[in-house]
Write a protein that holds these residues in place. Structure first.
Motif, PDB file in Angstrom:
ATOM      1  N   THR A   1       1.148   1.958  -0.853  1.00  0.00           N
ATOM      2  CA  THR A   1       0.772   0.779  -0.089  1.00  0.00           C
ATOM      3  C   THR A   1      -0.325   0.011  -0.799  1.00  0.00           C
ATOM      4  O   THR A   1      -0.274  -1.219  -0.900  1.00  0.00           O
ATOM      5  N   THR A   2      -1.313   0.723  -1.301  1.00  0.00           N
ATOM      6  CA  THR A   2      -2.409   0.087  -2.023  1.00  0.00           C
ATOM      7  C   THR A   2      -1.890  -0.594  -3.287  1.00  0.00           C
ATOM      8  O   THR A   2      -2.292  -1.713  -3.617  1.00  0.00           O
TER       9      THR A   2
ATOM     10  N   MET B   1      -0.024  -3.829  -2.304  1.00  0.00           N
ATOM     11  CA  MET B   1      -0.954  -4.888  -1.922  1.00  0.00           C
ATOM     12  C   MET B   1      -1.667  -5.446  -3.146  1.00  0.00           C
ATOM     13  O   MET B   1      -1.914  -6.646  -3.229  1.00  0.00           O
TER      14      MET B   1
ATOM     15  N   TYR C   1       4.934 -11.415  -0.247  1.00  0.00           N
ATOM     16  CA  TYR C   1       5.101 -10.731   1.027  1.00  0.00           C
ATOM     17  C   TYR C   1       6.572 -10.605   1.373  1.00  0.00           C
ATOM     18  O   TYR C   1       7.009  -9.589   1.920  1.00  0.00           O
TER      19      TYR C   1
END
Length: 50
Positions: free
Chosen positions: A22-23, A26, A36
């Protein structure tokens, strides 16, 4: 996606902490390597049964 993040901040934070990917995703969004929409499409493909 942002709406879900802000509506469920606790769950979103836990998911971000527990899943290192996830990091990374992002970071790619912030650097302009991904959008996105790319992430949303990827999530929908995993959620759809077909």
């Amino acid at each position: 996606m942002a709406r879900a993040f802000y509506q469920f901040t606790g769950a979103a934070y836990r998911a971000g902490v527990k899943l290192p990917m996830t990091t990374q995703l992002m970071s790619k969004i912030l650097c302009g390597e991904m959008r996105y929409a790319d992430i949303a499409n990827r999530a929908l493909k995993k959620l759809m049964p077909f």
